[in-house]
Design a protein around this motif. Structure first.
Motif, PDB file in Angstrom:
ATOM      1  N   ALA A  90      42.109 -51.237   8.492  1.00  0.00           N
ATOM      2  CA  ALA A  90      42.317 -52.581   7.956  1.00  0.00           C
ATOM      3  C   ALA A  90      41.137 -53.484   8.296  1.00  0.00           C
ATOM      4  CB  ALA A  90      43.609 -53.167   8.512  1.00  0.00           C
ATOM      5  N   ALA A  91      40.612 -53.359   9.516  1.00  0.00           N
ATOM      6  CA  ALA A  91      39.436 -54.149   9.896  1.00  0.00           C
ATOM      7  C   ALA A  91      38.224 -53.770   9.049  1.00  0.00           C
ATOM      8  CB  ALA A  91      39.130 -53.947  11.379  1.00  0.00           C
ATOM      9  N   LEU A  92      38.099 -52.478   8.744  1.00  0.00           N
ATOM     10  CA  LEU A  92      37.013 -52.033   7.860  1.00  0.00           C
ATOM     11  C   LEU A  92      37.141 -52.662   6.473  1.00  0.00           C
ATOM     12  CD1 LEU A  92      36.770 -48.255   8.800  1.00  0.00           C
ATOM     13  CD2 LEU A  92      34.824 -49.821   8.717  1.00  0.00           C
ATOM     14  N   LEU A  93      38.369 -52.747   5.968  1.00  0.00           N
ATOM     15  CA  LEU A  93      38.576 -53.370   4.657  1.00  0.00           C
ATOM     16  C   LEU A  93      38.134 -54.825   4.678  1.00  0.00           C
ATOM     17  CD1 LEU A  93      39.664 -53.561   1.780  1.00  0.00           C
ATOM     18  CD2 LEU A  93      41.949 -53.913   2.741  1.00  0.00           C
ATOM     19  N   LEU A  94      38.543 -55.577   5.702  1.00  0.00           N
ATOM     20  CA  LEU A  94      38.132 -56.980   5.787  1.00  0.00           C
ATOM     21  C   LEU A  94      36.624 -57.105   5.921  1.00  0.00           C
ATOM     22  CD1 LEU A  94      40.862 -58.553   8.123  1.00  0.00           C
ATOM     23  CD2 LEU A  94      40.731 -58.617   5.622  1.00  0.00           C
ATOM     24  N   ALA A  95      36.036 -56.263   6.762  1.00  0.00           N
ATOM     25  CA  ALA A  95      34.582 -56.313   6.938  1.00  0.00           C
ATOM     26  C   ALA A  95      33.872 -55.988   5.624  1.00  0.00           C
ATOM     27  CB  ALA A  95      34.165 -55.346   8.031  1.00  0.00           C
ATOM     28  N   TYR A  96      34.386 -55.014   4.903  1.00  0.00           N
ATOM     29  CA  TYR A  96      33.810 -54.656   3.605  1.00  0.00           C
ATOM     30  C   TYR A  96      33.838 -55.855   2.652  1.00  0.00           C
ATOM     31  CZ  TYR A  96      33.437 -52.428  -0.996  1.00  0.00           C
ATOM     32  OH  TYR A  96      33.067 -52.097  -2.280  1.00  0.00           O
ATOM     33  N   LEU A  97      34.971 -56.539   2.597  1.00  0.00           N
ATOM     34  CA  LEU A  97      35.107 -57.684   1.682  1.00  0.00           C
ATOM     35  C   LEU A  97      34.136 -58.800   2.035  1.00  0.00           C
ATOM     36  CD1 LEU A  97      38.985 -57.880   1.269  1.00  0.00           C
ATOM     37  CD2 LEU A  97      37.317 -57.084  -0.404  1.00  0.00           C
ATOM     38  N   PHE A  98      33.997 -59.096   3.328  1.00  0.00           N
ATOM     39  CA  PHE A  98      33.114 -60.199   3.727  1.00  0.00           C
ATOM     40  C   PHE A  98      31.646 -59.802   3.689  1.00  0.00           C
ATOM     41  CE2 PHE A  98      37.049 -61.895   5.817  1.00  0.00           C
ATOM     42  CZ  PHE A  98      37.119 -63.045   5.054  1.00  0.00           C
ATOM     43  N   GLN A  99      31.372 -58.520   3.636  1.00  0.00           N
ATOM     44  CA  GLN A  99      30.003 -58.072   3.397  1.00  0.00           C
ATOM     45  C   GLN A  99      29.673 -58.133   1.902  1.00  0.00           C
ATOM     46  OE1 GLN A  99      29.115 -53.813   3.768  1.00  0.00           O
ATOM     47  NE2 GLN A  99      27.238 -54.315   4.902  1.00  0.00           N
ATOM     48  N   ARG A 100      30.634 -57.791   1.067  1.00  0.00           N
ATOM     49  CA  ARG A 100      30.400 -57.713  -0.384  1.00  0.00           C
ATOM     50  C   ARG A 100      30.474 -59.084  -1.058  1.00  0.00           C
ATOM     51  NH1 ARG A 100      32.027 -53.177  -4.575  1.00  0.00           N
ATOM     52  NH2 ARG A 100      32.281 -54.360  -6.510  1.00  0.00           N
ATOM     53  N   TYR A 101      31.353 -59.961  -0.561  1.00  0.00           N
ATOM     54  CA  TYR A 101      31.608 -61.224  -1.254  1.00  0.00           C
ATOM     55  C   TYR A 101      31.303 -62.435  -0.371  1.00  0.00           C
ATOM     56  CZ  TYR A 101      34.139 -58.218  -4.515  1.00  0.00           C
ATOM     57  OH  TYR A 101      34.465 -57.231  -5.402  1.00  0.00           O
ATOM     58  N   ASP A 102      30.714 -63.439  -1.015  1.00  0.00           N
ATOM     59  CA  ASP A 102      30.556 -64.736  -0.345  1.00  0.00           C
ATOM     60  C   ASP A 102      31.851 -65.533  -0.409  1.00  0.00           C
ATOM     61  OD1 ASP A 102      27.939 -64.423   0.462  1.00  0.00           O
ATOM     62  OD2 ASP A 102      27.091 -65.285  -1.376  1.00  0.00           O
ATOM     63  N   ASP A 103      32.653 -65.258  -1.431  1.00  0.00           N
ATOM     64  CA  ASP A 103      33.909 -65.984  -1.570  1.00  0.00           C
ATOM     65  C   ASP A 103      34.919 -65.091  -2.291  1.00  0.00           C
ATOM     66  OD1 ASP A 103      35.447 -68.494  -1.294  1.00  0.00           O
ATOM     67  OD2 ASP A 103      35.490 -68.417  -3.482  1.00  0.00           O
ATOM     68  N   ILE A 104      36.160 -65.150  -1.828  1.00  0.00           N
ATOM     69  CA  ILE A 104      37.236 -64.394  -2.447  1.00  0.00           C
ATOM     70  C   ILE A 104      38.502 -65.240  -2.403  1.00  0.00           C
ATOM     71  CG2 ILE A 104      37.692 -63.203  -0.245  1.00  0.00           C
ATOM     72  CD1 ILE A 104      38.707 -60.819  -1.912  1.00  0.00           C
ATOM     73  N   THR A 105      39.185 -65.326  -3.550  1.00  0.00           N
ATOM     74  CA  THR A 105      40.409 -66.118  -3.648  1.00  0.00           C
ATOM     75  C   THR A 105      41.547 -65.204  -4.089  1.00  0.00           C
ATOM     76  OG1 THR A 105      39.130 -68.074  -4.272  1.00  0.00           O
ATOM     77  CG2 THR A 105      41.498 -68.150  -4.668  1.00  0.00           C
ATOM     78  N   ILE A 106      42.628 -65.219  -3.324  1.00  0.00           N
ATOM     79  CA  ILE A 106      43.766 -64.343  -3.565  1.00  0.00           C
ATOM     80  C   ILE A 106      45.022 -65.191  -3.648  1.00  0.00           C
ATOM     81  CG2 ILE A 106      45.096 -62.387  -2.693  1.00  0.00           C
ATOM     82  CD1 ILE A 106      42.623 -61.638  -1.010  1.00  0.00           C
ATOM     83  N   SER A 107      45.839 -64.940  -4.668  1.00  0.00           N
ATOM     84  CA  SER A 107      47.061 -65.710  -4.840  1.00  0.00           C
ATOM     85  C   SER A 107      48.098 -64.884  -5.571  1.00  0.00           C
ATOM     86  CB  SER A 107      46.776 -67.001  -5.624  1.00  0.00           C
ATOM     87  OG  SER A 107      47.957 -67.734  -5.844  1.00  0.00           O
ATOM     88  N   SER A 108      49.312 -64.815  -5.019  1.00  0.00           N
ATOM     89  CA  SER A 108      50.456 -64.174  -5.669  1.00  0.00           C
ATOM     90  C   SER A 108      50.158 -62.752  -6.134  1.00  0.00           C
ATOM     91  CB  SER A 108      50.922 -65.024  -6.861  1.00  0.00           C
ATOM     92  OG  SER A 108      51.273 -66.319  -6.443  1.00  0.00           O
ATOM     93  N   GLY A 109      49.535 -61.974  -5.267  1.00  0.00           N
ATOM     94  CA  GLY A 109      49.292 -60.576  -5.581  1.00  0.00           C
ATOM     95  C   GLY A 109      48.141 -60.333  -6.525  1.00  0.00           C
ATOM     96  N   SER A 110      47.339 -61.361  -6.796  1.00  0.00           N
ATOM     97  CA  SER A 110      46.211 -61.223  -7.713  1.00  0.00           C
ATOM     98  C   SER A 110      44.934 -61.764  -7.094  1.00  0.00           C
ATOM     99  CB  SER A 110      46.484 -61.965  -9.028  1.00  0.00           C
ATOM    100  OG  SER A 110      47.559 -61.386  -9.727  1.00  0.00           O
ATOM    101  N   ILE A 111      43.828 -61.204  -7.522  1.00  0.00           N
ATOM    102  CA  ILE A 111      42.511 -61.755  -7.200  1.00  0.00           C
ATOM    103  C   ILE A 111      42.168 -62.749  -8.289  1.00  0.00           C
ATOM    104  CG2 ILE A 111      40.114 -61.239  -6.645  1.00  0.00           C
ATOM    105  CD1 ILE A 111      42.085 -59.908  -4.754  1.00  0.00           C
ATOM    106  N   THR A 112      41.973 -64.003  -7.907  1.00  0.00           N
ATOM    107  CA  THR A 112      41.717 -65.042  -8.918  1.00  0.00           C
ATOM    108  C   THR A 112      40.259 -65.481  -8.966  1.00  0.00           C
ATOM    109  OG1 THR A 112      42.374 -66.754  -7.333  1.00  0.00           O
ATOM    110  CG2 THR A 112      44.084 -65.891  -8.787  1.00  0.00           C
TER     111      THR A 112
END
Length: 497
Positions: free
Chosen positions: A468-490
């Protein structure tokens, strides 16, 4: 278990708390001895009434919480689903243990046993596992348990050499798909659940089985769906999915489901494991003295129930919390990028172990959204069970039940227990001490003893949080910003190179 958490993520973002040192356990000798309060009601009527409250009128959390208040005790007698008269031979009577101290008795293998109580007194037909009682249903006293548990630990140890690289490769494909789905959608958003399940099935098959899903086009396309159906048919009688009542009670909770509904798909999964994981199956036979059938069906269970099913519950909760904690993204992203810079920008277990905030975020998700909410054990002998406040006599054969989402909100252990505190498990906030009381894995997250053949703790106690930590690290390495709401990436903003 799986389906109920797919539709329920109920966490709120809250500010951090001051450090908290949990009180040392009070000696049982100083506690008053009490009779376990509560009861089971009249035959038929009592279990049925409790079942309706559990599934319909109250829901599991309120069901247990209201009884804590009624009896002024975190230990009491009650019924849990499934219940008579619809499940002949199933006894719904349990002793609920709902604070951290009483809950810990569920993992003391000297006083409890775990034969056939994975989901309480109800056990799905062994036809769902090829006629084999797989490791999860075995007690530690059974010879096969040691062999299969050692086999499971060996699989994880060997998979560590390819875990990160396989995960990153599969994550690249998953997030490329999500980005494409966002760009082509009319409302500029995309659900992540199906891509997540496809990622999990491919990645876990590669790591745990050394199996290539592309070798079977049908498995590659629909393997995750087969697993979902297999899990659902076993677990539906015991879980709430919050559809229209009373239809849920009538059609989902009143019957066991026949294996023939999934037989064809299960045979395809069995053939996939037999042909694509033949080296693992062979090692199970030569090094762990398992039969081919025992190896194959335990591997399906490890892949489907333990790994795929568990992550299918846990990772959506993690992403939901990430969406709720938008104000914390910058701090998390800065930590990820700083540590990765020090590690040549390479994701690895060694790198993510250094990410204190990221790991705390993962542990807090496990605290409030444990993948398996209910834990069971049967008294191996007469013993005295201690809560924070009293000592109770438990008789041999009595079934204990702990509802973990409430246990992990024990106010005597966790300050502001209802709040999601992203940095609760950092050193600054006493997190190392708190890990002794984090029981998401059928045992504590830290302590002198880890998963072994002598206990029932999840073999992946350490691997799951690191993944799970690898997943979070991957996201913050790949993206400058990520918005998630109600089961969707917006919204997604790729990192600037």
């Amino acid at each position: 278990m799986p389906l109920n958490v797919f539709v329920n993520n109920w966490m709120l973002a809250q500010p951090s708390v001051a450090p908290l040192s949990p009180p040392p356990p009070q000696s049982s000798a100083t506690l008053k001895k009490s009779t376990i309060p509560g009861g089971y009601g009249l035959p038929v009527i009592g279990p049925l009434s409790d079942r309706l409250n559990y599934f319909w009128f109250q829901g599991p959390k309120k069901f247990f919480k209201s009884r804590i208040e009624k009896y002024e005790s975190t230990v009491f007698r009650t019924n849990v689903p499934p219940s008579f008269p619809f499940f002949a031979g199933v006894n719904p009577n349990v002793v609920a243990v709902l604070d951290v101290k009483s809950f810990s008795h569920l993992f003391d293998m000297e006083i409890v046993e775990k034969a056939n109580v994975l989901v309480g007194d109800f056990m799905p037909s062994v036809k769902f596992t090829g006629g084999v009682r797989v490791c999860a249903y075995l007690d530690t006293s059974e010879d096969k348990h040691s062999k299969i548990k050692d086999f499971s630990l060996d699989i994880l140890k060997r998979s560590s050499t390819i875990w990160v690289s396989s995960m990153v490769t599969s994550l690249d494909k998953m997030w490329d798909t999500i980005e494409s789905n966002i760009s082509t959608s009319k409302d500029n958003k995309a659900s992540y659940f199906i891509p997540l399940q496809q990622f999990l099935f491919t990645f876990l098959s590669r790591c745990l089985l050394r199996a290539d899903t592309s070798a079977s086009p049908e498995i590659e396309k629909s393997g995750h769906i087969m697993m979902d159906k297999w899990l659902a048919l076993q677990l539906l009688p015991t879980i709430s999915i919050n559809i229209l009542q009373p239809l849920e009670e009538i059609f989902l909770h009143s019957f066991t489901y026949p294996f023939w509904l999934i037989k064809s798909d299960y045979q395809k999964l069995e053939n996939f494991v037999k042909t694509q994981a033949k080296d693992i199956v062979s090692r199970a036979q030569t090094e762990f003295q398992l039969t081919e059938e025992e190896a194959i069906h335990n591997l399906i269970f490890i892949l489907g129930f333990n790994a795929f099913g568990g992550f299918s519950i846990f990772l959506p909760s993690l992403l939901t919390n990430l969406g709720d904690q938008k104000s914390k993204h910058e701090e998390l992203r800065n930590e990820v990028r700083q540590i990765l810079t020090q590690n040549e920008n390479l994701l690895s277990f060694e790198a993510v172990k250094q990410m204190e905030l990221v790991n705390s975020f993962v542990y807090e998700t496990l605290r409030l959204n444990p993948p398996v909410p209910s834990q069971f054990a049967r008294a191996r002998k007469d013993f005295e069970l201690a809560s924070h406040d009293a000592v109770f006599e438990v008789k041999k054969g009595e079934l204990l039940c702990g509802y973990q989402p409430l246990v992990m909100r024990d106010s005597k252990i966790f300050e502001n227990p209802e709040d999601f505190v992203y940095n609760r498990f950092t050193k600054e906030n006493g997190g190392e001490e708190l890990l002794k009381y984090l029981y998401w894995s059928n045992g504590p997250q830290s302590g002198p003893h880890g998963p072994s053949a002598s206990n029932k703790q999840c073999a992946a106690r350490d691997t799951v949080p690191l993944t799970a930590a690898l997943l979070l690290a991957y996201l913050f390495q790949r993206y400058d910003d990520i918005t998630i709401s109600s089961g969707s990436i917006t919204a997604l903003q790729r990192a600037k190179l």
